[in-house]
Design a protein around this motif. Structure first.
Motif: not given
Ligand SMILES: [Zn+2]
Length: 423
Positions: A72-94
């Protein structure tokens, strides 16, 4: 009339249909399991076995609830902070920020992070299950199982993500309608194909060998008026000493499966008793009821997500609030979707367990009526509990939170009430 207006209307209709379906199809009346009978049954169970089951569960609890909290904590950190959006952008960059790469690989990356942080706790739980002699798996086989379930999740999840974001691109204003219909269809499709496509990845299923037991089981199904082509035996002993049976699929994919451990641990009469319970599920269409409720709930969930997407504050937390952007419908909001789905799953767990216990109690009543043999039913429950090390009378809070079946003492008490003729 705007899409948003329609979404609210359709969500309202879905909720009403869900309530009506649940009210009509779930057996709210549970056969009696008097507490006095439960306590008497508990008193007759071997004391050392009960103590051992309770010790087992108290050792498992920190790992189980720790994993729940960490996930739950992991999901909330990825979803309720910009971290999840950052991760998706990072993975899509290559891939030049290509939307398919962002949607599929970014989405899988977000889910994988949540899975991986709870993996050490799963490994800890495995050591306990091995120490108590329930699991027969060494680390290699355990790791292969984990890898297989990640792979299955990645294929199903990847296809779902690809389908969802394709719909969003084709129908930017009405995606919620197609998304809700598609998600509901996916639930139905999965329930239909999982037994023939996914279950064989983990176990081998062979028709029960010819002999008196098989003949008796087929005759039992005939007498019950449930067409059963075959009773399958799963090679569960490669993984566990626990005994179990289940029914899955529907229509042409419906099957009754008995663990091979059951055939070695239980008496033939007890196997008949368990299969009579599974025939109850088949006869009452319990897999279909669960699938229908799951499909309606999932469709409602998709529309709920769409409506939450109008909540600017929430989008701001997830870092996907840029004006004119896709907001909650863009791949960069996948973390937010995972966080909301995790919250909904935790909140819905007790309701799901409550419904499941009623359906299981009906299947028990069916088994008692079909076999007319409460003594064997009771000895089977005793065996399930002692072999599987389940707490025969678990703490109330845990029972309410997660028990999918009536407790062992409730099931034994139901048999005693049946034997007395209270039904
Ligand atoms: Zn059942």
């Amino acid at each position: 009339m705007t899409p948003r207006f329609w979404a609210v209307g359709v969500l309202g209709v879905l909720v009403v249909v869900l309530v009506v379906v649940a009210a009509a199809l779930i057996p709210w009346h549970r056969p009696p399991a008097p507490r006095a009978d439960q306590l008497a049954a508990l008193g007759e169970l071997p004391r050392d076995k009960v103590a051992r089951a309770r010790a087992f569960h108290s050792e498992l609890r920190p790992g189980s609830y720790g994993a729940m909290a960490l996930g739950l904590a992991g999901a909330l950190v990825l979803g309720l902070t910009p971290l999840g959006a950052w991760l998706v952008t990072l993975v899509g960059r290559p891939f030049g920020g290509n939307w398919i790469a962002q949607a599929v690989l970014g989405g899988l990356a977000v889910v994988l992070v949540v899975e991986v942080i709870t993996l050490p706790l799963a490994a800890w739980r495995h050591t306990i299950v091995v120490r108590y002699g329930i699991s027969t798996q060494f680390w290699g086989a355990w790791a292969v199982d984990v890898a297989k379930s990640y792979a299955v999740g990645a294929v199903i999840g990847g296809l779902a993500l690809l389908g969802f974001y394709t719909v969003v691109r084709l129908a930017p204003r009405w995606w919620w309608a197609f998304g809700a219909a598609g998600a509901a269809l996916l639930v139905v499709l999965l329930s239909f194909v999982l037994p023939v496509v996914v279950e064989p990845i983990f176990n081998k299923f062979t028709p029960m060998a010819d002999g008196p037991l098989r003949t008796e089981l087929i005759a039992l199904a005939d007498r019950d008026g449930v067409p059963v082509r075959d009773v399958l035996v799963a090679d569960a002993s490669r993984r566990t000493r626990a005994v179990n049976a289940y029914v899955s699929g529907f229509g042409p994919t419906r099957r009754i499966v008995v663990y091979d451990t059951m055939l070695t641990e239980a008496t033939p009469d007890e196997v008949v008793s368990v299969v009579a319970h599974e025939l109850g599920h088949a006869k009452d269409g319990d897999v279909l009821i669960g699938t229908a409720i799951g499909a309606l709930g999932t469709a409602a969930g998709v529309i709920g997500l769409y409506l939450l997407g109008f909540w600017g504050w929430l989008l701001g937390l997830a870092g996907v609030a840029e004006p004119g952007g896709p907001g909650i419908a863009g791949p960069r909001a996948i973390g937010l979707l995972v966080a909301l789905a995790t919250l909904a799953g935790l909140a819905g767990g007790p309701a799901q367990a409550f419904v499941s216990r009623h359906i299981e109690a009906r299947a028990d009543a069916h088994a008692l009526a079909l076999t007319g043999d409460p003594a064997t039913f009771e000895s089977m429950q005793r065996r399930l509990s002692t072999v599987n090390l389940s707490d025969p009378d678990p703490p109330t809070w845990e029972y309410l939170m997660s028990a999918s079946h009536p407790s062992t003492v409730e099931r034994m008490a139901a048999a005693r009430a049946y034997a007395r003729g209270d039904r």
